[in-house]
Design a protein around this motif. Structure first.
Motif, mmCIF file in Angstrom:
data_model
loop_
_atom_site.group_PDB
_atom_site.id
_atom_site.type_symbol
_atom_site.label_atom_id
_atom_site.label_comp_id
_atom_site.label_asym_id
_atom_site.label_seq_id
_atom_site.Cartn_x
_atom_site.Cartn_y
_atom_site.Cartn_z
ATOM 1 N N UNK A 97 60.599 91.062 109.296
ATOM 2 C CA UNK A 97 60.427 89.700 109.782
ATOM 3 C C UNK A 97 60.416 89.758 111.302
ATOM 4 N N UNK A 98 59.324 89.303 111.890
ATOM 5 C CA UNK A 98 59.197 89.289 113.348
ATOM 6 C C UNK A 98 60.180 88.278 113.939
ATOM 7 N N UNK A 99 60.754 88.640 115.089
ATOM 8 C CA UNK A 99 61.683 87.733 115.754
ATOM 9 C C UNK A 99 60.886 86.595 116.398
ATOM 10 N N UNK A 100 61.058 85.421 115.854
ATOM 11 C CA UNK A 100 60.450 84.209 116.402
ATOM 12 C C UNK A 100 61.530 83.134 116.449
ATOM 13 N N UNK A 101 61.253 82.058 117.137
ATOM 14 C CA UNK A 101 62.208 80.954 117.193
ATOM 15 C C UNK A 101 62.423 80.373 115.789
ATOM 16 N N UNK A 102 61.355 80.280 114.995
ATOM 17 C CA UNK A 102 61.499 79.788 113.624
ATOM 18 C C UNK A 102 62.379 80.715 112.791
ATOM 19 N N UNK A 103 62.189 82.028 112.952
ATOM 20 C CA UNK A 103 63.012 82.987 112.210
ATOM 21 C C UNK A 103 64.475 82.861 112.623
ATOM 22 N N UNK A 104 64.711 82.666 113.909
ATOM 23 C CA UNK A 104 66.095 82.493 114.388
ATOM 24 C C UNK A 104 66.716 81.258 113.743
ATOM 25 N N UNK A 105 65.976 80.165 113.698
ATOM 26 C CA UNK A 105 66.490 78.927 113.110
ATOM 27 C C UNK A 105 66.769 79.076 111.620
ATOM 28 N N UNK A 106 66.101 80.027 110.963
ATOM 29 C CA UNK A 106 66.284 80.239 109.528
ATOM 30 C C UNK A 106 67.334 81.294 109.188
ATOM 31 N N UNK A 107 67.997 81.865 110.190
ATOM 32 C CA UNK A 107 69.036 82.858 109.921
ATOM 33 C C UNK A 107 70.212 82.237 109.182
ATOM 34 N N UNK A 108 70.902 83.077 108.414
ATOM 35 C CA UNK A 108 72.183 82.642 107.832
ATOM 36 C C UNK A 108 73.162 82.454 108.985
ATOM 37 N N UNK A 109 74.080 81.517 108.832
ATOM 38 C CA UNK A 109 75.039 81.223 109.905
ATOM 39 C C UNK A 109 75.866 82.452 110.294
ATOM 40 N N UNK A 110 76.297 83.238 109.307
ATOM 41 C CA UNK A 110 77.092 84.438 109.589
ATOM 42 C C UNK A 110 76.291 85.450 110.410
ATOM 43 N N UNK A 111 75.004 85.572 110.113
ATOM 44 C CA UNK A 111 74.146 86.504 110.851
ATOM 45 C C UNK A 111 73.974 86.043 112.291
ATOM 46 N N UNK A 112 73.734 84.741 112.477
ATOM 47 C CA UNK A 112 73.595 84.200 113.833
ATOM 48 C C UNK A 112 74.879 84.429 114.626
ATOM 49 N N UNK A 113 76.020 84.214 113.992
ATOM 50 C CA UNK A 113 77.310 84.411 114.673
ATOM 51 C C UNK A 113 77.499 85.883 115.058
ATOM 52 N N UNK A 114 77.087 86.790 114.177
ATOM 53 C CA UNK A 114 77.195 88.219 114.455
ATOM 54 C C UNK A 114 76.321 88.611 115.657
ATOM 55 N N UNK A 115 75.127 88.028 115.732
ATOM 56 C CA UNK A 115 74.235 88.294 116.866
ATOM 57 C C UNK A 115 74.837 87.749 118.153
ATOM 58 N N UNK A 116 75.341 86.528 118.109
ATOM 59 C CA UNK A 116 75.950 85.917 119.301
ATOM 60 C C UNK A 116 77.151 86.736 119.754
ATOM 61 N N UNK A 117 77.949 87.214 118.812
ATOM 62 C CA UNK A 117 79.102 88.059 119.169
ATOM 63 C C UNK A 117 78.647 89.346 119.867
ATOM 64 N N UNK A 118 77.553 89.944 119.391
ATOM 65 C CA UNK A 118 77.028 91.166 120.015
ATOM 66 C C UNK A 118 76.539 90.876 121.436
ATOM 67 N N UNK A 119 75.881 89.740 121.608
ATOM 68 C CA UNK A 119 75.415 89.346 122.948
ATOM 69 C C UNK A 119 76.604 89.099 123.865
ATOM 70 N N UNK A 120 77.614 88.401 123.358
ATOM 71 C CA UNK A 120 78.820 88.130 124.166
ATOM 72 C C UNK A 120 79.504 89.425 124.585
ATOM 73 N N UNK A 121 79.552 90.399 123.684
ATOM 74 C CA UNK A 121 80.149 91.704 124.022
ATOM 75 C C UNK A 121 79.362 92.382 125.134
#
Length: 145
Positions: A97-121
């Motif tokens: 799945x290509x990273x697009x804004x639509x794909x980001x909006x369709x992520x599971x909440x846990x996955x989005x949180x995991x990505x945000x945590x990685x960015x914060x780190x």
């Protein structure tokens, strides 16, 4: 009399510090279930300014009264979109799945949180690296009078 330095301090290295973010720098972050994301090494000043404005919402309270609040949903989607360059995510058929804004909006909440945590780190690592590398200003190199 001018308070400019009377002598130039010796140069200890012939390599100067760059004041620009390398746009090609990236960091791979491993996530759960053997997935990964590739994120920017750092954001530019312009990127940071655009990101900060993404979630801001201004509301009029009265004639001369405005309040600015943050829409965290918009901000976090923009944050993932700006930081993440690539990811290893696939759909239920195993197709990438290509990273697009639509794909980001369709992520599971846990996955989005995991990505945000990685960015914060990553942001914390950048801040720690800056603390470990003090910047010498011209004022600190002046000779005593």
């Amino acid at each position: 009399m001018s308070d400019l330095p009377t002598e130039i301090p010796p140069v200890t290295s012939n390599k100067r510090r760059s004041r620009f973010v390398r746009p090609d720098a990236s960091v791979r972050c491993d996530l759960s279930d053997s997935d990964w994301i590739l994120i920017r090494g750092a954001l530019t000043y312009g990127d940071k300014q655009r990101l900060q404005s993404q979630g801001m919402v201004q509301s009029n309270l009265g004639v001369d009264e405005q309040v600015t609040t943050i829409d965290w949903g918009k901000y976090n989607i923009a944050k993932i979109d700006m930081w993440v360059l690539e990811w290893s995510f696939c759909d239920e058929d195993g197709k990438p799945v290509k990273k697009t804004r639509d794909a980001i909006q369709n992520l599971e909440e846990d996955t989005a949180r995991e990505i945000i945590d990685a960015i914060d780190s990553r942001q914390e690592a950048i801040a720690e690296a800056k603390k470990a590398t003090p910047i010498t200003s011209i004022n600190s190199r002046r000779t005593p009078k």
